[in-house]
Motif scaffolding. Structure first.
Motif, short mmCIF file in Angstrom:
data_model
loop_
_atom_site.label_atom_id
_atom_site.label_comp_id
_atom_site.label_asym_id
_atom_site.label_seq_id
_atom_site.Cartn_x
_atom_site.Cartn_y
_atom_site.Cartn_z
N THR A 69 7.37 -7.03 -0.08
CA THR A 69 7.05 -5.99 -1.05
C THR A 69 5.89 -5.15 -0.53
OG1 THR A 69 7.74 -7.41 -2.89
CG2 THR A 69 6.42 -5.47 -3.44
N LEU A 70 6.10 -3.85 -0.47
CA LEU A 70 5.06 -2.90 -0.09
C LEU A 70 4.76 -2.03 -1.30
CD1 LEU A 70 6.53 -1.72 3.34
CD2 LEU A 70 4.71 -3.39 3.00
N SER A 71 3.48 -1.82 -1.60
CA SER A 71 3.12 -1.02 -2.76
C SER A 71 1.92 -0.14 -2.45
CB SER A 71 2.82 -1.92 -3.97
OG SER A 71 1.82 -2.87 -3.67
N GLY A 72 1.81 0.94 -3.18
CA GLY A 72 0.70 1.85 -2.99
C GLY A 72 0.45 2.67 -4.24
N SER A 73 -0.77 3.18 -4.36
CA SER A 73 -1.15 4.02 -5.49
C SER A 73 -1.99 5.17 -4.98
CB SER A 73 -1.92 3.20 -6.53
OG SER A 73 -2.36 4.01 -7.61
N VAL A 74 -1.72 6.36 -5.50
CA VAL A 74 -2.42 7.56 -5.06
C VAL A 74 -3.03 8.27 -6.26
CG1 VAL A 74 -2.17 9.83 -3.95
CG2 VAL A 74 -0.88 7.87 -3.08
N ASP A 75 -4.31 8.65 -6.11
CA ASP A 75 -4.98 9.46 -7.13
C ASP A 75 -4.64 10.91 -6.83
OD1 ASP A 75 -6.65 10.83 -8.83
OD2 ASP A 75 -8.36 9.50 -8.52
N VAL A 76 -3.65 11.44 -7.56
CA VAL A 76 -3.13 12.77 -7.26
C VAL A 76 -4.19 13.85 -7.47
CG1 VAL A 76 -1.33 14.44 -7.87
CG2 VAL A 76 -0.82 12.00 -7.93
N LYS A 77 -5.13 13.60 -8.38
CA LYS A 77 -6.15 14.59 -8.69
C LYS A 77 -7.20 14.69 -7.58
CE LYS A 77 -7.55 15.96 -13.32
NZ LYS A 77 -8.15 15.49 -14.59
N ASN A 78 -7.44 13.57 -6.90
CA ASN A 78 -8.48 13.53 -5.87
C ASN A 78 -7.89 12.95 -4.59
OD1 ASN A 78 -10.92 14.22 -7.68
ND2 ASN A 78 -10.01 12.47 -8.72
N LEU A 79 -7.12 13.76 -3.89
CA LEU A 79 -6.44 13.26 -2.70
C LEU A 79 -7.42 12.89 -1.59
CD1 LEU A 79 -3.40 15.71 -2.53
CD2 LEU A 79 -3.40 13.31 -3.25
N ASN A 80 -8.56 13.54 -1.52
CA ASN A 80 -9.52 13.28 -0.45
C ASN A 80 -10.40 12.07 -0.72
OD1 ASN A 80 -8.63 15.47 1.10
ND2 ASN A 80 -9.96 16.88 -0.01
N THR A 81 -10.85 11.91 -1.97
CA THR A 81 -11.80 10.84 -2.29
C THR A 81 -11.35 10.01 -3.48
OG1 THR A 81 -13.07 12.34 -3.70
CG2 THR A 81 -13.74 12.17 -1.38
N GLY A 82 -10.07 9.99 -3.77
CA GLY A 82 -9.59 9.32 -4.98
C GLY A 82 -9.46 7.82 -4.84
N ARG A 83 -8.98 7.21 -5.92
CA ARG A 83 -8.81 5.75 -5.98
C ARG A 83 -7.46 5.35 -5.38
NH1 ARG A 83 -9.15 5.52 -12.23
NH2 ARG A 83 -8.14 7.53 -11.87
N HIS A 84 -7.31 5.55 -4.08
CA HIS A 84 -6.07 5.19 -3.42
C HIS A 84 -6.07 3.68 -3.09
CE1 HIS A 84 -5.91 9.45 -3.25
NE2 HIS A 84 -6.71 9.59 -2.19
N ALA A 85 -4.90 3.09 -3.09
CA ALA A 85 -4.81 1.66 -2.80
C ALA A 85 -3.44 1.33 -2.23
CB ALA A 85 -5.05 0.83 -4.07
N VAL A 86 -3.41 0.30 -1.38
CA VAL A 86 -2.14 -0.19 -0.84
C VAL A 86 -2.13 -1.72 -0.96
CG1 VAL A 86 -1.81 1.73 0.76
CG2 VAL A 86 -3.10 -0.30 1.50
N GLY A 87 -0.95 -2.29 -0.84
CA GLY A 87 -0.84 -3.75 -0.91
C GLY A 87 0.44 -4.23 -0.25
N LEU A 88 0.45 -5.51 0.06
CA LEU A 88 1.61 -6.11 0.73
C LEU A 88 1.78 -7.54 0.23
CD1 LEU A 88 2.65 -5.96 4.42
CD2 LEU A 88 2.22 -8.18 3.40
N SER A 89 3.01 -7.91 0.03
CA SER A 89 3.31 -9.29 -0.40
C SER A 89 4.54 -9.79 0.36
CB SER A 89 3.58 -9.33 -1.90
OG SER A 89 4.04 -10.61 -2.30
N VAL A 90 4.44 -11.03 0.85
CA VAL A 90 5.56 -11.70 1.50
C VAL A 90 5.83 -12.98 0.74
CG1 VAL A 90 6.42 -12.76 3.61
CG2 VAL A 90 4.95 -10.74 3.76
N GLU A 91 7.06 -13.17 0.32
CA GLU A 91 7.43 -14.36 -0.45
C GLU A 91 8.60 -15.07 0.22
OE1 GLU A 91 8.12 -13.39 -4.52
OE2 GLU A 91 6.34 -12.11 -4.67
N TYR A 92 8.44 -16.39 0.34
CA TYR A 92 9.48 -17.20 0.97
C TYR A 92 9.80 -18.38 0.06
CZ TYR A 92 11.82 -20.51 4.07
OH TYR A 92 12.71 -21.39 4.59
N GLU A 93 11.08 -18.61 -0.14
CA GLU A 93 11.51 -19.76 -0.95
C GLU A 93 12.63 -20.48 -0.24
OE1 GLU A 93 12.93 -20.86 -5.50
OE2 GLU A 93 12.52 -18.79 -4.94
N GLN A 94 12.43 -21.77 -0.05
CA GLN A 94 13.42 -22.59 0.67
C GLN A 94 14.45 -23.14 -0.28
OE1 GLN A 94 11.86 -26.18 2.41
NE2 GLN A 94 13.25 -26.06 4.14
#
Length: 281
Positions: free
Chosen positions: A256-281
């Motif tokens: 899972t890849l995820s991200g968030s963008v502060d559209v109002k402040n593209l240069n200094t906004g509250r941008h964030a990204v994340g990654l999750s790997v899940e494995y089930e046997q």
């Protein structure tokens, strides 16, 4: 089918907006089970904001013939938690749970006793929590022809004071649901979920607090591109836009890849990204 518990009212809409968004974290989770039915789960989470790393090892033992289940967890915060539950023994629909946690480093202890009873029309909870002095929490949801009504309260025994008083009403129409909450007479929340088709779902949440001029509004969409891939998009009235893409790489392994963008402040906004790997046997 039993109605949801009070805390799960509006959950379908919240899942569209929150589940799968691992913002500011790198997460790895692995699950495995033995032939005897013992289950293991290990989770590692790295918070990219503060640099902290948390690991949790969990094991689960079930004795289905007796309705018993034991779950123990040990985290890198040095907190050990043990949970024991008994379900559908003596009274159909009744579940009793005892949970305790202990931190050997600080000596902090916590105990909880939980009861849950549900049938086709009711879902009732009564819990006692030792944290910060004994607190008793009760909740109930009643259902009739798709209409839902719920009440939740909490009482601080040490202060002899009611500390929570919440109401909820809802409608479950199968492919859509609507929920409205009033918390302590001060906070007003709403949630709407609609399953448009097999592959498309939408969710909306709204909120307003007494004394505040601003309201919160969140809108999200989930679309199944294929059996192995789904994408989520959400926007808020705070000018935040989020995207989450989940891909099943093979049976039991997903990314899972995820991200968030502060559209109002593209240069200094509250941008964030994340990654999750899940494995089930």
């Amino acid at each position: 089918m039993a109605p949801p518990c009070f805390s799960d009212l509006g959950k379908s809409a919240r899942d569209i907006l929150n589940k799968g968004y691992h913002l500011n974290t790198w997460k790895v989770e692995a699950k495995a089970s033995t032939d005897s039915g013992v289950k293991f789960k290990s989770t590692g989470v790295h918070n990219t904001e503060n640099g902290k790393v948390l690991g949790v090892l969990e094991s689960e033992y079930s004795f289905k013939d007796y309705g018993l289940k034991f779950v123990d967890k040990w985290s890198t915060d040095n907190v050990f938690t043990l949970e024991c539950s008994l379900e559908n023994k003596g009274i159909e629909g009744l579940k009793l749970t005892a949970e305790g946690s202990f931190n050997p480093s600080s000596g902090n202890k916590r105990g909880q006793l939980k009861t849950n009873y549900k049938n086709d029309f009711l879902n009732l909870n009564l819990d006692v929590d030792s944290a910060g002095g004994a607190t008793v929490r009760g909740a109930g949801v009643a259902s009739y022809n798709g209409f839902l009504a719920g009440y939740q309260s909490a009482f601080d025994v040490s202060k002899s004071q009611l500390i929570s008083n919440n109401l909820a009403f809802g409608l479950d129409g199968g492919d859509f649901s609507i929920t409205a909450n009033v918390n302590d007479g001060q906070e007003f929340l709403g949630a709407v979920h609609h399953k448009v088709s097999r592959d498309l779902e939408t969710g909306v949440t709204m909120g307003w607090a007494a004394g505040a001029s601003a309201t919160t509004f969140n809108f999200g969409v989930k679309y199944n591109i294929s059996d192995d891939t789904n994408i989520k998009i959400k926007v808020t009235n705070q000018s935040l836009m989020g995207v989450s893409l989940q891909q099943r790489l093979k049976d039991g392994l997903s990314l899972t890849l995820s991200g968030s963008v502060d559209v109002k402040n593209l240069n200094t906004g509250r941008h964030a990204v994340g990654l999750s790997v899940e494995y089930e046997q």
